[in-house]
Design an enzyme around this catalytic site. Structure first.
Site, PDB file in Angstrom:
ATOM      1  N   LYS A 165       0.697  -1.539  -0.128  1.00 53.91           N
ATOM      2  CA  LYS A 165      -0.185  -0.216  -0.691  1.00 53.91           C
ATOM      3  C   LYS A 165       1.009   0.845   0.071  1.00 53.91           C
ATOM      4  O   LYS A 165       0.550   2.442  -1.057  1.00 53.91           O
ATOM      5  CB  LYS A 165      -1.095   0.058   1.045  1.00 53.91           C
ATOM      6  CG  LYS A 165      -1.528   0.970   1.549  1.00 53.91           C
ATOM      7  CD  LYS A 165      -2.119   1.647   2.278  1.00 53.91           C
ATOM      8  CE  LYS A 165      -1.772   1.791   4.141  1.00 53.91           C
ATOM      9  NZ  LYS A 165      -1.658   2.938   4.855  1.00 53.91           N
ATOM     10  N   ASN A 166       2.044   1.628   1.275  1.00 50.81           N
ATOM     11  CA  ASN A 166       2.196   2.531   1.352  1.00 50.81           C
ATOM     12  C   ASN A 166       3.678   2.919  -0.111  1.00 50.81           C
ATOM     13  O   ASN A 166       4.230   3.899   0.244  1.00 50.81           O
ATOM     14  CB  ASN A 166       3.571   2.643   2.779  1.00 50.81           C
ATOM     15  CG  ASN A 166       2.287   3.160   3.143  1.00 50.81           C
ATOM     16  OD1 ASN A 166       1.347   2.783   3.286  1.00 50.81           O
ATOM     17  ND2 ASN A 166       2.465   2.049   4.851  1.00 50.81           N
TER      18      ASN A 166
ATOM     19  N   ARG B 263      -4.524  11.013   3.834  1.00 48.53           N
ATOM     20  CA  ARG B 263      -3.930  11.694   3.781  1.00 48.53           C
ATOM     21  C   ARG B 263      -3.084  12.007   3.261  1.00 48.53           C
ATOM     22  O   ARG B 263      -2.584  12.625   2.465  1.00 48.53           O
ATOM     23  CB  ARG B 263      -3.422  11.804   5.666  1.00 48.53           C
ATOM     24  CG  ARG B 263      -3.728  12.214   6.312  1.00 48.53           C
ATOM     25  CD  ARG B 263      -2.916  11.661   8.459  1.00 48.53           C
ATOM     26  NE  ARG B 263      -2.613  13.224   8.548  1.00 48.53           N
ATOM     27  CZ  ARG B 263      -1.283  13.804   8.095  1.00 48.53           C
ATOM     28  NH1 ARG B 263      -0.549  12.766   6.995  1.00 48.53           N
ATOM     29  NH2 ARG B 263      -0.959  15.272   8.031  1.00 48.53           N
TER      30      ARG B 263
ATOM     31  N   CYS C 189      -4.425  12.942  12.754  1.00 47.70           N
ATOM     32  CA  CYS C 189      -5.300  11.657  12.922  1.00 47.70           C
ATOM     33  C   CYS C 189      -4.792  11.469  13.987  1.00 47.70           C
ATOM     34  O   CYS C 189      -4.515  11.309  14.916  1.00 47.70           O
ATOM     35  CB  CYS C 189      -4.790  11.315  11.182  1.00 47.70           C
ATOM     36  SG  CYS C 189      -3.310  10.238  11.568  1.00 47.70           S
TER      37      CYS C 189
ATOM     38  N   ARG D 200       1.045  15.336  12.804  1.00 47.43           N
ATOM     39  CA  ARG D 200       1.517  15.032  11.521  1.00 47.43           C
ATOM     40  C   ARG D 200       1.460  16.021  11.095  1.00 47.43           C
ATOM     41  O   ARG D 200       0.614  15.881   9.487  1.00 47.43           O
ATOM     42  CB  ARG D 200       0.300  13.508  10.818  1.00 47.43           C
ATOM     43  CG  ARG D 200       0.363  12.504  11.459  1.00 47.43           C
ATOM     44  CD  ARG D 200      -0.293  10.900  10.863  1.00 47.43           C
ATOM     45  NE  ARG D 200       0.201  10.633   9.949  1.00 47.43           N
ATOM     46  CZ  ARG D 200      -0.271   9.471   9.137  1.00 47.43           C
ATOM     47  NH1 ARG D 200      -1.107   8.982   9.403  1.00 47.43           N
ATOM     48  NH2 ARG D 200       0.696   9.327   8.352  1.00 47.43           N
TER      49      ARG D 200
ATOM     50  N   ASP E 123       5.307   0.607  12.079  1.00 46.29           N
ATOM     51  CA  ASP E 123       3.743   0.577  11.621  1.00 46.29           C
ATOM     52  C   ASP E 123       4.218  -1.263  12.161  1.00 46.29           C
ATOM     53  O   ASP E 123       3.213  -2.027  12.160  1.00 46.29           O
ATOM     54  CB  ASP E 123       4.164   0.566   9.605  1.00 46.29           C
ATOM     55  CG  ASP E 123       3.941   1.673   9.260  1.00 46.29           C
ATOM     56  OD1 ASP E 123       2.991   2.533  10.138  1.00 46.29           O
ATOM     57  OD2 ASP E 123       3.690   1.577   8.128  1.00 46.29           O
TER      58      ASP E 123
ATOM     59  N   ARG F 290      -8.199  -0.851   5.157  1.00 43.86           N
ATOM     60  CA  ARG F 290      -7.230  -0.204   4.093  1.00 43.86           C
ATOM     61  C   ARG F 290      -6.237  -0.438   4.376  1.00 43.86           C
ATOM     62  O   ARG F 290      -5.561  -0.217   2.880  1.00 43.86           O
ATOM     63  CB  ARG F 290      -7.135   1.907   5.395  1.00 43.86           C
ATOM     64  CG  ARG F 290      -8.329   2.419   5.576  1.00 43.86           C
ATOM     65  CD  ARG F 290      -8.002   3.538   6.475  1.00 43.86           C
ATOM     66  NE  ARG F 290      -6.927   4.730   5.556  1.00 43.86           N
ATOM     67  CZ  ARG F 290      -7.093   5.701   6.101  1.00 43.86           C
ATOM     68  NH1 ARG F 290      -6.902   6.008   6.952  1.00 43.86           N
ATOM     69  NH2 ARG F 290      -5.887   6.088   5.451  1.00 43.86           N
TER      70      ARG F 290
HETATM   71  C1  EPZ Z   1       4.057   6.635   6.440  1.00 43.74           C
HETATM   72  O1  EPZ Z   1       3.303   8.741   6.845  1.00 43.74           O
HETATM   73  C2  EPZ Z   1       3.172   6.127   6.128  1.00 43.74           C
HETATM   74  N1  EPZ Z   1       2.225   6.196   5.103  1.00 43.74           N
HETATM   75  C3  EPZ Z   1       2.732   5.508   7.995  1.00 43.74           C
HETATM   76  O2  EPZ Z   1       2.160   4.879   7.267  1.00 43.74           O
HETATM   77  C4  EPZ Z   1       4.319   4.785   8.488  1.00 43.74           C
HETATM   78  O3  EPZ Z   1       3.490   5.056   9.937  1.00 43.74           O
HETATM   79  C5  EPZ Z   1       5.346   6.308   8.320  1.00 43.74           C
HETATM   80  O4  EPZ Z   1       4.920   7.026   7.106  1.00 43.74           O
HETATM   81  C6  EPZ Z   1       6.203   5.990   9.102  1.00 43.74           C
HETATM   82  O5  EPZ Z   1       6.720   5.168   8.722  1.00 43.74           O
HETATM   83  C7  EPZ Z   1       2.394   6.194   4.182  1.00 43.74           C
HETATM   84  O6  EPZ Z   1       3.090   5.628   3.708  1.00 43.74           O
HETATM   85  C8  EPZ Z   1       1.488   6.519   3.258  1.00 43.74           C
HETATM   86  P1  EPZ Z   1       6.163  10.513   8.142  1.00 43.74           P
HETATM   87  P2  EPZ Z   1       4.355   9.898   6.495  1.00 43.74           P
HETATM   88  O7  EPZ Z   1       6.111  11.760   7.462  1.00 43.74           O
HETATM   89  O8  EPZ Z   1       5.158   9.511   5.478  1.00 43.74           O
HETATM   90  C9  EPZ Z   1       7.006  13.771  11.108  1.00 43.74           C
HETATM   91  C10 EPZ Z   1       0.332   3.244   7.835  1.00 43.74           C
HETATM   92  O9  EPZ Z   1      -0.411   2.079   9.109  1.00 43.74           O
HETATM   93  N2  EPZ Z   1       6.416  15.237   9.876  1.00 43.74           N
HETATM   94  O10 EPZ Z   1       7.362   9.420   8.062  1.00 43.74           O
HETATM   95  O11 EPZ Z   1       2.634  10.885   6.642  1.00 43.74           O
HETATM   96  C11 EPZ Z   1       5.302  13.521  11.389  1.00 43.74           C
HETATM   97  O12 EPZ Z   1       4.652  13.829  12.330  1.00 43.74           O
HETATM   98  C12 EPZ Z   1       0.599   4.089   8.502  1.00 43.74           C
HETATM   99  O13 EPZ Z   1      -0.059   2.422   6.917  1.00 43.74           O
HETATM  100  C13 EPZ Z   1       6.675  16.095  10.443  1.00 43.74           C
HETATM  101  O14 EPZ Z   1       7.408  16.813  12.024  1.00 43.74           O
HETATM  102  O15 EPZ Z   1       4.742  10.150   7.936  1.00 43.74           O
HETATM  103  C14 EPZ Z   1       5.828  11.603  12.376  1.00 43.74           C
HETATM  104  O16 EPZ Z   1       5.839  12.069  13.287  1.00 43.74           O
HETATM  105  C15 EPZ Z   1       0.390   5.237   9.142  1.00 43.74           C
HETATM  106  N3  EPZ Z   1       6.833  17.445   9.486  1.00 43.74           N
HETATM  107  C16 EPZ Z   1       7.193  11.639  11.792  1.00 43.74           C
HETATM  108  O17 EPZ Z   1       7.982  13.242  11.301  1.00 43.74           O
HETATM  109  C17 EPZ Z   1       6.464  16.970   8.127  1.00 43.74           C
HETATM  110  O18 EPZ Z   1       6.662  18.097   7.395  1.00 43.74           O
HETATM  111  C18 EPZ Z   1       7.257  10.530  10.723  1.00 43.74           C
HETATM  112  O19 EPZ Z   1       5.941  11.127   9.662  1.00 43.74           O
HETATM  113  C19 EPZ Z   1       6.174  15.393   7.978  1.00 43.74           C
HETATM  114  C20 EPZ Z   1       6.388  14.937   9.131  1.00 43.74           C
END
Ligand code: EPZ
Length: 420
Positions: A22-23, A93, A117, A122, A307, A399
């Protein structure tokens, strides 16, 4: 709303096939917007999030054709709208991933601002700052991110102050068509980022450092369509392995790759699992033994993935000994603990740490979760609980897990879906 009804007590055994990721499918579908011609994206999982991304492309006027094997032809040449509307972004998202490609290819994008969320606030500040560093004008207006780059984006040297998977993906897609060279420091190294980069290279992008935390992207004038198979879903693999370990079972997962989940496999071995790995499969055998509790700390790849945290917490709940689970990526991702405790688990929460003392037996209960992986952990708990567990709000599970009840039934679980 559909529910899953699970009668505990089965020891999982047998063989199933792992679905596409998915991701990795989501950013790759967003990347189709960069192409000059039709793209064929194959091995996509049939999941609600993928359907939402296809709906988003369609509502922009992009041509989307799906065959019976979830191989999707996407033709961006018919695009008419440059907007990701609130109605779709609020359900997923990951819609934010169209921002970078639309801006790079068409010079404009209006994307509804994704809110927080259940698992955390996020923010997307790093996505936006990176695009600004590449010359985009960005303003937030009426709940929308309005980004413009009428003369195109320019390569930039950008340090991401936090490792972000989506941020890296958005910026690498934008940089692929920017003028000149972009260097992304502290980039995410997740296998899904690698899969996206490999797809971009197949489309004609020039990217060095793939799989490292420094990506160097030499922008090109155009990208072509290609055919690309998305990689197997490492979180689906990990979830079925943990389910088998928790139920003291023995399973073989076809279409699985061990090189993308080494930290998870190490923890399973620590829990007492016997693993065997081939080019196209992973087998796990508990030889009937109760798992041993493990300590873990989530962090960006190649460390232990956030995850997979909820599923290991469920395993620890019935394991021998006690395990300390520390969640460092999202601020509110231990919410499943309260539901597990309602099933008789012994888990104490201290800030971002769960101290899980394994109990001999969980008891079935009606439960629900507000996040995909938390829901998966409740299904795992239900399979080792006495009596019946009813998992509500399973749209979260749908999902991220293709045919979850069918796959678990094939492994011998007593699980069925009832319409709500
Ligand atoms: C991806 O989300 C995955 N989703 C998530 O999978 C996964 O948990 C996550 O990466 C971490 O591995 C998809 O790929 C669609 P991040 P993403 O940006 O990209 C902070 C699942 O269950 N951050 O790596 O949204 C954020 O708040 C899911 O399949 C900022 O501060 O995650 C978090 O604390 C849910 N500013 C950390 O970074 C930003 O601009 C990591 O988030 C962006 C992120």
């Amino acid at each position: 709303m559909d529910k899953l009804i699970i009668t505990g007590g089965s020891c999982l055994s047998g063989e199933i096939k792992i679905s596409g990721s998915k991701n990795s499918g989501l950013p790759i579908l967003a990347a189709t917007l960069l192409a000059d011609g039709p793209m064929h994206v194959c091995n996509l999982p049939h999941l609600n999030d993928i359907t939402t991304m296809l709906a988003l492309l369609r509502c922009m006027g992009v041509g989307v054709t799906i065959d019976e094997k979830m191989c999707v032809e996407v033709d961006p040449s018919s695009i008419t709208e440059y907007e990701a509307p609130y109605e779709l972004v609020k359900t997923m998202r990951a819609s934010i991933l169209v921002l970078g490609p639309m801006l790079a290819r068409y010079g404009k994008a209006d994307v509804s601002f994704p809110g927080g969320c259940a698992i955390g606030s996020r923010p997307v500040d790093i996505h936006l700052r990176g695009l600004e560093a590449m010359g985009a004008d960005i303003e937030v207006d009426g709940g929308y991110i309005r980004a413009r780059a009428p003369k195109g984006l320019k390569g930039a040297h950008f340090l991401m102050d936090k490792v972000t998977v989506g941020g890296t993906e958005n910026l690498v897609m934008a940089a692929a068509l920017a003028e000149g060279k972009t260097i992304l420091e502290n980039a995410a190294r997740e296998p899904e980022v690698v899969d996206l980069c490999e797809c971009l290279v197949a489309m004609g992008a020039q990217i060095e450092g793939i799989g490292t935390d420094k990506l160097e992207i030499q922008g090109v004038k155009s990208l072509k369509g290609c055919t690309y198979d998305v990689m197997p879903d490492r979180i689906e693999i990990g979830t079925y392995l943990v389910a088998a370990a928790t139920t003291r079972g023995s399973v073989k997962l076809r279409g699985a790759r061990a090189d993308i989940l080494e930290s998870v496999l190490l923890k399973l071995e620590e829990a007492g699992a016997h693993l065997s790995v081939g080019d196209d499969f992973i087998s796990l055998d508990m030889k009937g033994n109760r798992p041993k509790a493990v300590d873990l700390r989530t962090a960006p790849y190649p460390a232990f993935p956030t995850d997979m945290q909820a599923q290991f917490t469920a395993m620890n709940a019935v394991a021998e000994g006690s395990g300390r689970v520390v969640e460092t990526v999202f601020e509110n991702r231990l919410i499943q603990v309260h539901e597990l405790n309602r099933m008789g688990a012994n888990i104490a929460l201290e800030g971002n740490t769960a101290i899980v003392t394994g109990v001999e037996q969980l008891k079935g209960a009606p439960v629900m979760a507000t996040d995909l992986r938390a829901s998966a952990s409740l299904v795992i708990a239900g399979m080792v609980a006495t009596g019946e567990t009813v998992v509500d709000r399973i749209y979260h599970i749908d999902r991220g897990y293709e045919c979850i009840e069918e796959k678990l039934q094939m492994l011998g679980a007593d699980i069925r879906r009832v319409p709500g």
